[in-house]
Design an enzyme around this catalytic site. Structure first.
Site: not given
Ligand code: UN1
Length: 511
Positions: A257, A291
Site C-alpha cells: 500500500e 497517502c
Molecule cells: C494512509 O494515508 O496511509 O482514506 C491511509 C484515508 C484513511 C486511510 C489513509 N482512511 O484517508
C-alpha cells in the site's frame, strides 16, 4: 514522563526509557509540534528479531487451531479495549505524529471499526463449492491460516494501518510481527501492548509481536525471511519496490500500500461549496501527509477562477498550530526534512511557471507561541499551473500540503490528466451529472484508473468497509474491508471422491 504515556502504561514498558537515557541501541521519539523529545525507545537487534520470530511461529501453531469465531472473540475484546482508551490513544497519535487530535481519535476509531468488522468476519471466512465433472465427487474451496506475517507501517497512520492488517490477520488465524516506523514507536508500543495483553490473558501469548529496529538490522531480515509467508508493507513507492523485489525473490506474498498522487475533478455543474470543503480537507488534512491526500485539482475552465478564489479564502481561515489544541486544523509537518522537501517542490513549481495562490513557505516561528517554535510548520499551499497546463513537479508525490491546480475543457481530458501519473490510489469527481459520474466510473475501465474512486466526496477518508488500496505504483494491494481478508489466508481447492470408481478428469482413460 508525559502523563499520557503513564495513563497508557508506557512507563511500565521496558522498551520505553527517559529520552535523556537514550544512546546507542535506542532512538528518541520527538514531538513534531515542539521539537522536544517525548521518550526514548530501545531498539531490537537481530537476536531479538530471531526470538520474536520463534515466539510467533510457536504461537501460530496454537492460534490456527483456535476456531475462527473464538479468535473473533479475542478481537472483540481488543476492539473494546481500544474503545476504552480512544481519547488517550488518539491523543498519543497526535502527540507523536502531529495530526490534529480529532484525526488522531478518528484513526483509532478506524482500528475499532475494523475490529468490529473482523469479529463478524470471523464467522464468514467462507469458501465456495463447485460442481465436479466426475460422478460421486465433490469440490469446494477452503481458506486456511497463512502463518506468522510481517506488518510494516509508516509514520502517518501509526495505529490504524496496523489495525487493518492485525485485526483481519488475527481472525484469519495468523500471528503478527509488526515493524512500525521509527518516527512513531510509542504509538506502536501502546497499540500493540493492548492487543498483546488481552490475547495473553485469554491464553494466546505471542499472537501480537512487535519489533522496533533499524532497516539494516531488522527490516531487511524480515522482508527476506521465508518464515513470514506474507509481508504487508505501507510506505513510499521506493520502499515498496525494494520490499516487493525481495519478497518476490523468495516467492512470498506481498501486500503493498504505497504512495498516491490523488486528484479531484470539479465539473461546472458541481455543488461548489461542497467541493471546496472536501478539497480543503483532502489537501490540508493530516498536513497533506495521507497517502490519500488530494494533490492535484482539475477545474472546468468555466468555474476555475471563481473556485480558486473560494479555495484561497477557505485556506485563509485555516488555523495552524498545536495539534492537541481543539481549535487547530493543521498541525506540524513531521520533520524539518519534510519541510525542506515541501519548499523544494514549491521552488520547482515556480520555476516551471506555477503561480502560488496561497501559502508558499514555512510558517514563521516568530509568529507561533513559544513552545511551538522548534516544530516545523508549513503553510498549506495552492499552486496554479501556467496557461500551458504543464507542471512536471505535479507528477511526483510530495508528502506535504501542496495542491496543484489545472484547468480542462472536456471531462475526457481531465480524466486522462488524472490518470497520467505513476500512482493509482485515490480519485474524486464533483458533479451533478449522472453522465459525468458514469464516465468517471465507467465499468469498461476507461474512467478513473485508481483503486478508490469517489463521486461528490474527496480523495481521503475511506471507510473500513471497502477494500483499500491502489493500482500501478501504489502497489496493487488491498487492505481493510470487502474481501481483503483473502490476502491473509491460503486457498485450498478440495476434491473428494466418495464413490467406488477411479475416475480421471477431462475424460482421460488410463487402464
Ligand atoms: C494512509 O494515508 O496511509 O482514506 C491511509 C484515508 C484513511 C486511510 C489513509 N482512511 O484517508
Amino acid at each position: 514522563m508525559h502523563e499520557l504515556l503513564t495513563r497508557l502504561g508506557l512507563d511500565r514498558d521496558p522498551r520505553v526509557i527517559p529520552a535523556s537515557d537514550a544512546g546507542d541501541g535506542s532512538i528518541v521519539s520527538v514531538n513534531p509540534a515542539t521539537g522536544l523529545p517525548i521518550a526514548g525507545v530501545r531498539l531490537d537487534n537481530a537476536d531479538a528479531y530471531e526470538q520474536t520470530i520463534t515466539r510467533s511461529q510457536e504461537a501460530f501453531k496454537r492460534w490456527r487451531t483456535v476456531p475462527a469465531p473464538k479468535r473473533g472473540e479475542v478481537v472483540r475484546q481488543i476492539g473494546n479495549a481500544y474503545r476504552d482508551c480512544l481519547e488517550d490513544l488518539g491523543s498519543l497519535v497526535s502527540l507523536e505524529m502531529g495530526k490534529i487530535k480529532a484525526e488522531g481519535i478518528g484513526e483509532v476509531q478506524e482500528t475499532i471499526d475494523i475490529a468490529d468488522f473482523a469479529v463478524g468476519l470471523s464467522r464468514q471466512l467462507t469458501g465456495i463449492t463447485m460442481p465436479s465433472e466426475r460422478p460421486l465427487h465433490a469440490m469446494r474451496e477452503q481458506w486456511l491460516p497463512l502463518g506468522p506475517m510481517g506488518v510494516i507501517t509508516a509514520f502517518n497512520f501509526p495505529n490504524a494501518v496496523w489495525g487493518w492488517n492485525a485485526m483481519l490477520g488475527a481472525v484469519c488465524g495468523d500471528t503478527m510481527i509488526w515493524k512500525p516506523s521509527l518516527i512513531a514507536p510509542l504509538t506502536a508500543i501502546a497499540t500493540n501492548n493492548i492487543a498483546r495483553d488481552i490475547a495473553k490473558d485469554l491464553g494466546h501469548e505471542g499472537v501480537f509481536e512487535l519489533v522496533i529496529g533499524l532497516d539494516d538490522e531488522v527490516g531487511e531480515r524480515m522482508v527476506a525471511d521465508r518464515r513470514l509467508p506474507l509481508i504487508s508493507a505501507t510506505g513510499s513507492c521506493r520502499m515498496g519496490r525494494r520490499v516487493g523485489a525481495v519478497v518476490a525473490g523468495r516467492l512470498g506474498k506481498c501486500l503493498l500500500e504505497l504512495g498516491g498522487n490523488n486528484a479531484v475533478i470539479v465539473e461546472a455543474d458541481a455543488d461548489l461549496d461542497m467541493a471546496v470543503k472536501s478539497t480543503v480537507f483532502g489537501s490540508v488534512g493530516t498536513c497533506g501527509q495521507r497517502c490519500t491526500s488530494s494533490r492535484r485539482l482539475f477545474l472546468h475552465e468555466s468555474i476555475a477562477d471563481g473556485f480558486c478564489d473560494k479555495l484561497v479564502s477557505a485556506y485563509g481561515t485555516i488555523r495552524i498550530g498545536d495539534p492537541l489544541d481543539d481549535n487547530t486544523l493543521v498541525g506540524p509537518i513531521i520533520s524539518d526534512d519534510a519541510a525542506a522537501q515541501f519548499e523544494s517542490a514549491i521552488a520547482l513549481a515556480k520555476q516551471q511557471g506555477g503561480e502560488v495562490l496561497a501559502g508558499g513557505g514555512r510558517v514563521d516561528p516568530a509568529g507561533l507561541p513559544e513552545p511551538l517554535r522548534k516544530g516545523s510548520y508549513v503553510q498549506p499551499t495552492i499552486i496554479r499551473a501556467p496557461g500551458s497546463n504543464k507542471l512536471p513537479v505535479a507528477q511526483e508525490e510530495t508528502f506535504a500540503p501542496i495542491l496543484y491546480v489545472f484547468t480542462y475543457r472536456e471531462l475526457e481530458e481531465a480524466i486522462a490528466m488524472q490518470n497520467s501519473v505513476d500512482q493509482g490510489l485515490s480519485s474524486a469527481i464533483f458533479t451533478g451529472s449522472v453522465r459525468s459520474a458514469g464516465r468517471f466510473l465507467d465499468p469498461s475501465g476507461a474512467g478513473s484508473d485508481c483503486g478508490l474512486a469517489y463521486v461528490n466526496l474527496g480523495t481521503s477518508g475511506a471507510e473500513i468497509g471497502g477494500a483499500f488500496g491502489g493500482e500501478k505504483d501504489t502497489g496493487g494491494g488491498r487492505e481493510s474491508g470487502s474481501d481483503a481478508w483473502k490476502a491473509y489466508m491460503r486457498r485450498q481447492t478440495c476434491t473428494t471422491n466418495f464413490g467406488d470408481e477411479f475416475a480421471l478428469a477431462q475424460g482421460i482413460r488410463f487402464e
